[in-house]
Design an enzyme around this catalytic site. Sequence first.
Site, PDB file in Angstrom:
ATOM      1  N   ALA A   1       0.804  -1.226   0.000  1.00 52.46           N
ATOM      2  CA  ALA A   1       0.000   0.000   0.000  1.00 52.46           C
ATOM      3  C   ALA A   1       0.840   1.281   0.000  1.00 52.46           C
ATOM      4  O   ALA A   1       0.298   2.359  -0.177  1.00 52.46           O
ATOM      5  CB  ALA A   1      -0.951   0.008   1.199  1.00 52.46           C
ATOM      6  N   GLU A   2       2.146   1.165   0.209  1.00 51.81           N
ATOM      7  CA  GLU A   2       2.993   2.353   0.083  1.00 51.81           C
ATOM      8  C   GLU A   2       3.401   2.558  -1.379  1.00 51.81           C
ATOM      9  O   GLU A   2       4.083   3.519  -1.711  1.00 51.81           O
ATOM     10  CB  GLU A   2       4.243   2.225   0.960  1.00 51.81           C
ATOM     11  CG  GLU A   2       4.058   2.696   2.388  1.00 51.81           C
ATOM     12  CD  GLU A   2       3.023   1.905   3.173  1.00 51.81           C
ATOM     13  OE1 GLU A   2       3.068   0.655   3.129  1.00 51.81           O
ATOM     14  OE2 GLU A   2       2.161   2.524   3.808  1.00 51.81           O
TER      15      GLU A   2
ATOM     16  N   ASN B   1      -3.419   1.239   4.904  1.00 48.59           N
ATOM     17  CA  ASN B   1      -3.669   2.590   4.432  1.00 48.59           C
ATOM     18  C   ASN B   1      -3.974   2.597   2.933  1.00 48.59           C
ATOM     19  O   ASN B   1      -3.806   1.595   2.241  1.00 48.59           O
ATOM     20  CB  ASN B   1      -2.436   3.452   4.695  1.00 48.59           C
ATOM     21  CG  ASN B   1      -1.192   2.825   4.084  1.00 48.59           C
ATOM     22  OD1 ASN B   1      -0.649   1.890   4.651  1.00 48.59           O
ATOM     23  ND2 ASN B   1      -0.779   3.283   2.908  1.00 48.59           N
TER      24      ASN B   1
ATOM     25  N   ASP C   1      -1.254   6.631   7.447  1.00 46.64           N
ATOM     26  CA  ASP C   1      -0.655   5.293   7.510  1.00 46.64           C
ATOM     27  C   ASP C   1      -1.133   4.516   8.732  1.00 46.64           C
ATOM     28  O   ASP C   1      -0.384   3.748   9.326  1.00 46.64           O
ATOM     29  CB  ASP C   1       0.883   5.376   7.500  1.00 46.64           C
ATOM     30  CG  ASP C   1       1.520   4.020   7.209  1.00 46.64           C
ATOM     31  OD1 ASP C   1       0.865   3.180   6.578  1.00 46.64           O
ATOM     32  OD2 ASP C   1       2.661   3.797   7.652  1.00 46.64           O
TER      33      ASP C   1
ATOM     34  N   CYS D   1      15.599   3.929  -4.138  1.00 47.07           N
ATOM     35  CA  CYS D   1      16.648   3.223  -3.385  1.00 47.07           C
ATOM     36  C   CYS D   1      16.516   3.395  -1.869  1.00 47.07           C
ATOM     37  O   CYS D   1      16.933   2.531  -1.090  1.00 47.07           O
ATOM     38  CB  CYS D   1      18.029   3.732  -3.806  1.00 47.07           C
ATOM     39  SG  CYS D   1      18.215   4.022  -5.574  1.00 47.07           S
TER      40      CYS D   1
HETATM   41 CA    CA Z   1       1.136   1.135   5.769  1.00 44.03          CA
END
Ligand code: CA
Length: 736
Positions: free
Chosen positions: A202-203, A280, A325, A645
Amino acid sequence: MIRTTHVTFVLAAALLVACAPKPSAAPAAGQVDLARLQGADSEPDNWLASGRDLGKTHYSPLQTINRETVGTLGFAWEYQTGTNRGMQATPLVVDGVMYVSGMGGRVYALDAATGAAKWTFEPQQDLRNVRGACCDIVNRGVAVWQGRVYVAGFSGTLYALDAQDGHIVWQTDTFQDRSRAYSITGAPVIAGKVVVIGNGGAEYDSRGYLSGYDLQTGKQMWRFYTVPGDPSKPQESKALEAALPTWKGDKWWERGGGGNPWDAISYDPETNLVYFGTANGAPWSRDQRSAGEGDNLYLASIVAVNADTGDYAWHYQTTPGERWDYDATPHIMLATLKLGGADRKVLMQASKNGFFYVLDRKSGELLSADPFVATTWASKVDLKTGRPVENTALADYSNGPKLLFPSAVGGHNFNPMSLSPRTGLVYIPSVHSGMVVAENPLPPHKRERIATGVQVAFSGQLAAPQSLPPSMRKLTDPAFLKTQPDIAMSASLKAWDPVSRKVVWEFKNSSFMDHGGVLSTAGGLVVQGGLDGKLKVLNDQTGELIKEIDVGTAMIAAPMTYRVNGEQYLAITAGTGGGGWNFWFPENIAFTNGNANRILAFKLGGGATPKPEPLPPVAPLPEPPAQVGTASDIAAGAKLFAANCGSCHGNAPRSPVPDLRRSGVVRDGAAFQQVVRGGSLTARGMPAWDDLLTEAEVTQIHAYVVSTAREGYAAEQKASAKPAASKREGVSQGHL
Ligand code: CA
């Protein structure tokens, strides 16, 4: 496609045929079923599922190790896995055999009395998946069922292994779209006729879902998507049609929407419901995700679906319109509580958002919700509407950076909590920390890139304003901070009474990253592994520290206990990592000794625990190469580095991911291309990026990395007269 070596060891057979077969030979391996799991309390020698019982209480009725005897608790055996990442799994023990997972879904079947390997399993992994995973190549455990061991590999394959020898009975790819950033770190759960698994991402740019697979064949029986897809197309379920109006704007589905169920899954055979928590949204920022409006179902929700069909039963959204989040993914625990004089079958979660939720698990009705840590984003949860009362002035970052509590680490994260029926208390590994959040415009969508739409800093950084972007520095105003919870961050093990809804006692941990999982036992004990390398045993009623064992390896997983041949053992997987692993704080580093992963077992009368050789002191940074590229190359490289990175490479000394400022590869532009685009270090965990980054982009990243090596060296030379450990500073973009 690049794959690592695939090795399956089969050692058990030789041992089994060494003796003439007898009718009374050991029972077939891994024979767990529903009757045994429902009767788990009647066979306390075993630990049959990740939380021991169906409710996932992480409580053991064993009591040979107790407050009186624990003084002699010491080392019994260890198993070294040869890996160095976060170890998050709770071992299972079934009839004298321990089944436990490690890095990326490796499985170890060990003699639970000696630690000797019966067999091991290493999944085939497509390491390119690592590029789309925020939080280390971890795994939270296996399920053992009717002679099989179920485990999900990091790159999405679900395996059914033979519990006797570890061979693959079936395997299936659980990822519906490999151009998106999916990964699996969670443990599968058996629910009726299916094995259930979710995913993370989800990020990044993925759309969350939970799937059920036939136990016998691995055939996909159902799939529940947690967020709607492209609204111009039919949705996959009525639940998603119902969710559609809670999403606004014209493009959330491009980013996937998020809501990935990356950890908590529980099953109740009485209701035949599978309960799981969702993450999130993707991106975090609702302004950029959903035109700043809408609850965005089913983000940050506890969802119940039918175990046979995957059909929606109910949901409870802990954080409507989620934008901090606040995944609803921590441990979902099932129990019966006496509330208002009546027994209520409940579901409990200590959420990342700081509230401890108690829900009726049949209907989803909210029974209570109370903050268990400093929580400022919402003043309370309205029990009539079930909705949090948001503190907009503090939490809405649409109009500028805001400081709010808890941080994205969560008041409670994946680390299992424990419920003791002896005390009625839930022991929560809790975190006190806040964060500053600010909007950060999204670049155009590129596949598999971390993209949260926000900038985040920890509250602790407010004490060092120079570590913050200028726009965040106004939040360091002392008059304002005086009105807020302590910006200093910490962690503590809290004993929470879910009936009277308050903290009964609290034990301070060594640092805010130190919040390992918990075990409680009928011996009157609560046990927690520490980031300081110490296994701590506490009095379950008072929180008094009774015993401490220095094992020399940082621990974040939950301990467990079992009995073999009449001897009670206590075991834990050791090794730090997971969320925030790129930070690798000094307090993380001090006790890791290279973070060699170990499975450790202890017993009464055991000896001193062998410790890994301490690493030598961190050497000064080597003399850097000459700068390459132009100032604009370096600036462009910095942005590319952050987007591609930085979620692994934190340049921290002693991190499992090398400090690039020390790398020989950085001294040679062609070698740098070979590693980044050519995949020449794939075997060491660095995947190839040739399909995501151009040669010119890698040249810019190289220029930036060289500049960091030069800056680091110059700063160290300047400070060399007075070297001092300093906390890592900077701005993180994502944390779980
Ligand atoms: Ca999360």
